[in-house]
Design a protein around this motif. Structure first.
Motif, PDB file in Angstrom:
ATOM      1  N   ARG A  81      37.790  45.628  30.704  1.00  0.00           N
ATOM      2  CA  ARG A  81      38.819  46.100  31.623  1.00  0.00           C
ATOM      3  C   ARG A  81      39.230  47.527  31.255  1.00  0.00           C
ATOM      4  O   ARG A  81      38.844  48.050  30.208  1.00  0.00           O
ATOM      5  CB  ARG A  81      40.048  45.190  31.562  1.00  0.00           C
ATOM      6  CG  ARG A  81      39.784  43.729  31.905  1.00  0.00           C
ATOM      7  CD  ARG A  81      41.082  42.945  31.851  1.00  0.00           C
ATOM      8  NE  ARG A  81      41.808  43.167  30.602  1.00  0.00           N
ATOM      9  CZ  ARG A  81      42.225  42.207  29.795  1.00  0.00           C
ATOM     10  NH1 ARG A  81      41.948  40.946  30.067  1.00  0.00           N
ATOM     11  NH2 ARG A  81      42.899  42.497  28.697  1.00  0.00           N
TER      12      ARG A  81
ATOM     13  N   ASP B  22      37.325  41.059  30.405  1.00  0.00           N
ATOM     14  CA  ASP B  22      37.604  40.618  31.767  1.00  0.00           C
ATOM     15  C   ASP B  22      37.026  39.210  31.903  1.00  0.00           C
ATOM     16  O   ASP B  22      35.871  39.031  32.295  1.00  0.00           O
ATOM     17  CB  ASP B  22      36.962  41.580  32.774  1.00  0.00           C
ATOM     18  CG  ASP B  22      37.344  41.269  34.216  1.00  0.00           C
ATOM     19  OD1 ASP B  22      37.750  40.126  34.484  1.00  0.00           O
ATOM     20  OD2 ASP B  22      37.220  42.177  35.065  1.00  0.00           O
TER      21      ASP B  22
ATOM     22  N   ASP C  34      37.609  36.741  33.901  1.00  0.00           N
ATOM     23  CA  ASP C  34      37.224  36.305  35.247  1.00  0.00           C
ATOM     24  C   ASP C  34      35.834  36.821  35.591  1.00  0.00           C
ATOM     25  O   ASP C  34      35.002  36.092  36.153  1.00  0.00           O
ATOM     26  CB  ASP C  34      38.244  36.803  36.276  1.00  0.00           C
ATOM     27  CG  ASP C  34      39.574  36.070  36.202  1.00  0.00           C
ATOM     28  OD1 ASP C  34      39.593  34.939  35.667  1.00  0.00           O
ATOM     29  OD2 ASP C  34      40.583  36.632  36.659  1.00  0.00           O
ATOM     30  N   ALA C  35      35.567  38.074  35.251  1.00  0.00           N
ATOM     31  CA  ALA C  35      34.250  38.648  35.530  1.00  0.00           C
ATOM     32  C   ALA C  35      33.173  38.008  34.667  1.00  0.00           C
ATOM     33  O   ALA C  35      32.037  37.807  35.114  1.00  0.00           O
ATOM     34  CB  ALA C  35      34.284  40.164  35.316  1.00  0.00           C
TER      35      ALA C  35
ATOM     36  N   ALA D  58      33.236  34.888  33.561  1.00  0.00           N
ATOM     37  CA  ALA D  58      32.979  33.569  34.154  1.00  0.00           C
ATOM     38  C   ALA D  58      32.110  33.708  35.405  1.00  0.00           C
ATOM     39  O   ALA D  58      31.214  32.884  35.646  1.00  0.00           O
ATOM     40  CB  ALA D  58      34.303  32.886  34.486  1.00  0.00           C
ATOM     41  N   ALA D  59      32.360  34.753  36.207  1.00  0.00           N
ATOM     42  CA  ALA D  59      31.578  34.957  37.429  1.00  0.00           C
ATOM     43  C   ALA D  59      30.137  35.345  37.126  1.00  0.00           C
ATOM     44  O   ALA D  59      29.253  35.148  37.967  1.00  0.00           O
ATOM     45  CB  ALA D  59      32.242  36.034  38.286  1.00  0.00           C
TER      46      ALA D  59
ATOM     47  N   GLU E 212      44.823  32.530  29.154  1.00  0.00           N
ATOM     48  CA  GLU E 212      43.676  33.059  29.878  1.00  0.00           C
ATOM     49  C   GLU E 212      42.365  32.502  29.322  1.00  0.00           C
ATOM     50  O   GLU E 212      41.409  32.296  30.072  1.00  0.00           O
ATOM     51  CB  GLU E 212      43.671  34.591  29.866  1.00  0.00           C
ATOM     52  CG  GLU E 212      43.483  35.247  28.525  1.00  0.00           C
ATOM     53  CD  GLU E 212      43.340  36.764  28.630  1.00  0.00           C
ATOM     54  OE1 GLU E 212      42.749  37.263  29.618  1.00  0.00           O
ATOM     55  OE2 GLU E 212      43.827  37.462  27.714  1.00  0.00           O
TER      56      GLU E 212
ATOM     57  N   SER F 190      42.057  28.961  30.725  1.00  0.00           N
ATOM     58  CA  SER F 190      41.647  29.058  32.130  1.00  0.00           C
ATOM     59  C   SER F 190      40.166  29.404  32.240  1.00  0.00           C
ATOM     60  O   SER F 190      39.444  28.863  33.093  1.00  0.00           O
ATOM     61  CB  SER F 190      42.498  30.120  32.835  1.00  0.00           C
ATOM     62  OG  SER F 190      42.078  30.307  34.168  1.00  0.00           O
ATOM     63  N   PHE F 191      39.723  30.283  31.372  1.00  0.00           N
ATOM     64  CA  PHE F 191      38.308  30.655  31.331  1.00  0.00           C
ATOM     65  C   PHE F 191      37.437  29.454  30.996  1.00  0.00           C
ATOM     66  O   PHE F 191      36.416  29.212  31.656  1.00  0.00           O
ATOM     67  CB  PHE F 191      38.123  31.764  30.307  1.00  0.00           C
ATOM     68  CG  PHE F 191      36.696  32.043  29.927  1.00  0.00           C
ATOM     69  CD1 PHE F 191      35.854  32.721  30.789  1.00  0.00           C
ATOM     70  CD2 PHE F 191      36.205  31.635  28.698  1.00  0.00           C
ATOM     71  CE1 PHE F 191      34.536  32.982  30.429  1.00  0.00           C
ATOM     72  CE2 PHE F 191      34.900  31.900  28.328  1.00  0.00           C
ATOM     73  CZ  PHE F 191      34.059  32.569  29.201  1.00  0.00           C
TER      74      PHE F 191
ATOM     75  N   LYS G 246      36.463  27.177  33.696  1.00  0.00           N
ATOM     76  CA  LYS G 246      35.467  27.674  34.648  1.00  0.00           C
ATOM     77  C   LYS G 246      34.044  27.614  34.098  1.00  0.00           C
ATOM     78  O   LYS G 246      33.082  27.731  34.867  1.00  0.00           O
ATOM     79  CB  LYS G 246      35.791  29.129  35.017  1.00  0.00           C
ATOM     80  CG  LYS G 246      37.147  29.322  35.657  1.00  0.00           C
ATOM     81  CD  LYS G 246      37.459  30.802  35.831  1.00  0.00           C
ATOM     82  CE  LYS G 246      38.865  31.028  36.346  1.00  0.00           C
ATOM     83  NZ  LYS G 246      39.208  32.477  36.418  1.00  0.00           N
TER      84      LYS G 246
END
Length: 367
Positions: free
Chosen positions: A137, A143, A145-146, A148-149, A175, A178-179, A182
């Motif tokens: 980031r 990051d 979320d990125a 995980a994506a 966080e 949460s990761f 996913k």
């Protein structure tokens, strides 16, 4: 034809290995300078640890315990797990290599943030797998979320480094949880916590920083890695450990180099875990953390965009000036770790290095 010449073709090597630059240590510090390039603990070894290591010399004609059972049992008691859920290696980097080799093969992918620990790309390449690097980031943190994506059907391993080396930014507890929700449960997650001991206690207690020990037993695919090289000051002994589900650790045990952890390493680590050593080691860590915070605050005041720092180092995002700034510091007797064209990692060393460091960087900051 000379003795060194040959008409025979070169030895056939894996092209990706032949092209891989070997790991190189930073330049040695001059006699009157300071080595701030390797994140070493600047304090001398504890006398009790030094004595234990010296005593081990009496048996160097014998192989060490291949499983480091006594150290594993000591760590198991400390973390509330079984000895089978602990593996010891020659530094946490050797364990990272073992886990990657156990899980990833040619055609597979290993996902991690970048920039992060410089050894990750090489370890993935040696395993024959492919690196998937997810940009940090803007604040130089992961990051998630990125990351995980970026996980695909080819992903076998995901690495999260907190505090992140070399930027020093932490991952929060919420966080990270949460990761993990996913990440498919059949993909191995390695939580690299080589610098966890330097994180401010209030950040760990509040959950602002993830603490792997609170996650043990919750995820079937999570392994945490730690080391004695940094906070414990045993970099020269090369000993680290990982904790996680026994079947995953057993796979790593099958790939790791046998007998790579010496008797000296084992007894040094055990001595470092003795209650009698805890207070003094804790005091040393607090000194380094206070010095780190003081250095960062001074650099920010000068105008450098130094991110949050929770390891035993600070990150100087010097960009295109990285090589120039690192060379100027070297000329002043300060060896740092430059990563052109991104920035410089500056280890927190002796107190005597601080004034010179701040003076030089005050001259070089762009205002």
């Amino acid at each position: 034809m000379s003795a060194t010449e040959s008409t025979s073709p070169g030895v056939r090597l894996r092209p990706e290995i032949a092209a891989l630059p070997p790991y190189r240590q930073g330049r040695p510090a001059p006699a009157d300078g300071f080595k701030l390039s390797s994140n070493e603990n600047p304090f001398d070894p504890l006398p009790s640890v030094r004595d234990a290591v010296a005593a081990s010399a009496a048996t160097i004609n014998r192989y060490p315990d291949a499983t480091a059972l006594q150290l594993r049992e000591t760590l198991a008691d400390r973390f509330g797990v079984s000895a089978d859920e602990v593996i010891v290696g020659a530094g946490s980097v050797s364990l990272l290599a073992a886990f990657i080799q156990a899980a990833a093969a040619p055609g597979d992918e290993v996902v991690y943030s970048w920039r992060s620990f410089e050894a990750y790309p090489g370890l993935v390449t040696v395993a024959g797998a492919t690196s998937v690097q997810v940009p940090n980031r803007a604040d130089h943190g992961h990051d998630l979320d990125a990351i995980a994506a970026a996980i695909t059907e080819r992903t076998r391993v995901v690495i999260v480094c907190t505090p992140n080396n070399p930027t020093g930014v932490i991952v929060g507890q919420a966080e990270f949880e949460s990761f993990m929700a996913k990440v498919p449960s059949d993909r191995l997650v390695l939580l690299d916590e080589a610098y966890i001991e330097f994180v401010a206690p209030e950040l760990l207690e509040s959950g602002a920083s993830v603490d792997g020990r609170t996650l043990l037993g919750r995820y079937p695919n999570l392994v945490i890695l730690r080391t004695f090289s940094k906070a414990y000051g045993l970099a020269g002994l090369r000993v680290g450990y990982a904790i996680g589900p026994a079947p995953i650790l057993d796979a790593a045990r099958a790939t790791i180099t046998p007998l790579s952890v010496t008797a000296a390493s084992t007894v040094g680590a055990i001595a470092s875990l003795e209650p009698s050593a805890a207070d003094e080691l804790g005091a040393r860590v607090r000194v380094i953390a206070e010095r780190r915070d003081r250095v960062r605050e001074a650099l920010v005041a000068q105008g450098w965009g130094v991110p949050q720092a929770q390891g035993n180092f600070v990150w100087l995002p010097a960009g295109e000036r990285t090589a120039e700034v690192a060379e100027r510091l070297f000329e002043a007797g300060l060896v740092t770790r430059g990563f052109p064209p991104e920035g410089i990692r500056i280890s927190i060393g002796e107190e005597e290095s601080v004034d010179t460091l701040l003076a030089i960087l005050d001259e070089l900051v762009e205002r």
